[in-house]
Design a protein around this motif. Structure first.
Motif, mmCIF file in Angstrom:
data_model
loop_
_atom_site.group_PDB
_atom_site.id
_atom_site.type_symbol
_atom_site.label_atom_id
_atom_site.label_comp_id
_atom_site.label_asym_id
_atom_site.label_seq_id
_atom_site.Cartn_x
_atom_site.Cartn_y
_atom_site.Cartn_z
ATOM 1 N N VAL A 54 0.870 -1.186 0.000
ATOM 2 C CA VAL A 54 0.000 0.000 0.000
ATOM 3 C C VAL A 54 0.899 1.226 0.000
ATOM 4 O O VAL A 54 1.589 1.500 0.984
ATOM 5 C CB VAL A 54 -0.933 0.034 1.229
ATOM 6 C CG1 VAL A 54 -1.804 1.286 1.195
ATOM 7 C CG2 VAL A 54 -1.786 -1.218 1.282
ATOM 8 N N VAL A 56 1.672 5.439 -0.457
ATOM 9 C CA VAL A 56 1.027 6.714 -0.148
ATOM 10 C C VAL A 56 0.281 7.236 -1.376
ATOM 11 O O VAL A 56 -0.846 7.733 -1.272
ATOM 12 C CB VAL A 56 2.073 7.748 0.318
ATOM 13 C CG1 VAL A 56 1.425 9.122 0.489
ATOM 14 C CG2 VAL A 56 2.695 7.307 1.633
ATOM 15 N N GLU A 58 -1.112 5.569 -3.703
ATOM 16 C CA GLU A 58 -2.338 4.806 -3.933
ATOM 17 C C GLU A 58 -3.461 5.242 -3.003
ATOM 18 O O GLU A 58 -4.629 5.248 -3.378
ATOM 19 C CB GLU A 58 -2.054 3.319 -3.767
ATOM 20 C CG GLU A 58 -1.223 2.749 -4.900
ATOM 21 C CD GLU A 58 -0.839 1.305 -4.700
ATOM 22 O OE1 GLU A 58 -0.670 0.604 -5.706
ATOM 23 O OE2 GLU A 58 -0.700 0.879 -3.535
ATOM 24 N N SER A 59 -3.106 5.634 -1.774
ATOM 25 C CA SER A 59 -4.145 6.085 -0.851
ATOM 26 C C SER A 59 -4.834 7.337 -1.370
ATOM 27 O O SER A 59 -6.027 7.554 -1.142
ATOM 28 C CB SER A 59 -3.548 6.344 0.540
ATOM 29 O OG SER A 59 -2.632 7.425 0.508
ATOM 30 N N PHE A 62 -7.107 6.271 -4.402
ATOM 31 C CA PHE A 62 -8.359 5.656 -3.959
ATOM 32 C C PHE A 62 -9.460 6.697 -3.825
ATOM 33 O O PHE A 62 -10.638 6.417 -4.029
ATOM 34 C CB PHE A 62 -8.184 4.980 -2.601
ATOM 35 C CG PHE A 62 -7.277 3.782 -2.620
ATOM 36 C CD1 PHE A 62 -6.955 3.152 -3.811
ATOM 37 C CD2 PHE A 62 -6.750 3.289 -1.445
ATOM 38 C CE1 PHE A 62 -6.108 2.049 -3.828
ATOM 39 C CE2 PHE A 62 -5.912 2.186 -1.451
ATOM 40 C CZ PHE A 62 -5.590 1.565 -2.648
ATOM 41 N N ARG A 63 -9.055 7.925 -3.452
ATOM 42 C CA ARG A 63 -10.025 9.005 -3.271
ATOM 43 C C ARG A 63 -10.302 9.756 -4.571
ATOM 44 O O ARG A 63 -11.014 10.757 -4.579
ATOM 45 C CB ARG A 63 -9.507 9.987 -2.220
ATOM 46 C CG ARG A 63 -9.278 9.368 -0.853
ATOM 47 C CD ARG A 63 -8.968 10.436 0.193
ATOM 48 N NE ARG A 63 -7.741 11.146 -0.098
ATOM 49 C CZ ARG A 63 -6.539 10.777 0.360
ATOM 50 N NH1 ARG A 63 -6.427 9.697 1.128
ATOM 51 N NH2 ARG A 63 -5.460 11.470 0.069
#
Length: 256
Positions: A54, A56, A58-59, A62-63
């Motif tokens: 995972v 940073v 990708e986080s 995701f949004r």
């Protein structure tokens, strides 16, 4: 949960279906879905995924937000750019010796948040015996980035290293690398992460204010006069004094 009708073990054997986490447009229900007929093409490996990284970036994706040069993918999309697992099939041009190997691999275009993933053989690396899948995948990008930065520091046993965000992936490696050569380490982290930094062996641990506040930005800005998106080292202009290690300030506003 596994939805495979066939478990591939050799070149060219097809998979009936594979469970994956899929990002969907608003209004479409369900995070889990099936991806059919994963077959490794020429020069590629089919991996039974045991752990997925995972990042940073990708986080943010995701949004539906961009992160640096990373842009959100068209939906529906299976995210995940790093995986660790077992090779269960190979495409043409790949030696059969890969089948059964424990590997970690980078993926182009995502696809890692699934039971199965396809990766280029050239992007896969054997996982040493005794190293867990989760640790191996966590080291793939973070470890390579840290190794790329460390030579710039020219760490010495008589040096003092100040590491910002010392509990983070790369910076935790910086702490350990500095300690390994005998340097003194001052590590800065938020209150809830100071114990981790202490556990890494830092000589001194600084408790920084919560992320995003003015004091937090000020605390991070003292460590260096320049930085990169992934982190870096800096030295005082005269070459004397502590080496500073830092990453971009997580508040995203001050530019530090």
């Amino acid at each position: 949960m596994r939805l495979r009708g066939t478990r591939p073990t050799r070149r060219g054997l097809q998979v009936a279906c594979d469970t994956a986490a899929r990002l969907r447009p608003c209004g479409q229900s369900g995070l889990q879905g099936s991806v059919a007929d994963l077959v490794p093409g020429p020069g590629r490996l089919l991996i039974d995924v045991r752990a997925a990284g995972v990042q940073v970036a990708e986080s943010a994706l995701f949004r539906g937000e961009s992160f640096g040069w990373h842009q959100p993918s068209a939906l529906p999309h299976v995210p995940g750019s790093e995986v660790a697992g077992d090779v269960i099939a190979v495409g043409s041009g790949v030696e059969e010796i890969w089948v059964g190997r424990r590997v970690v691999a980078s993926l182009e275009g995502g696809g890692g948040y699934a039971e199965l993933a396809v990766a280029d053989a050239g992007a896969a690396h054997p996982v040493p015996d005794g190293l867990g899948y989760a640790v191996a995948v966590a080291m793939l990008t973070t470890g390579a980035s840290a190794l790329g930065v460390l030579p710039v520091a020219a760490l010495t046993p008589d040096g003092t290293v100040f590491v910002m965000s010392a509990a983070g992936g790369m910076c935790a490696l910086f702490v350990q690398a500095a300690l390994r050569v005998g340097a003194k380490v001052v590590g800065a982290a938020g209150e809830e992460k100071t114990r981790l930094v202490s556990g890494l062996g830092a000589d001194t641990v600084v408790d920084t204010p919560p992320t995003g506040g003015p004091k937090a930005c000020a605390a991070r800005s003292v460590s260096a006069s320049s930085s990169t998106a992934s982190g870096g080292f800096s030295r005082p202009p005269n070459g004397d004094g502590p080496i500073a290690v830092r990453t971009r300030c997580p508040c995203g506003r001050c530019g530090a």
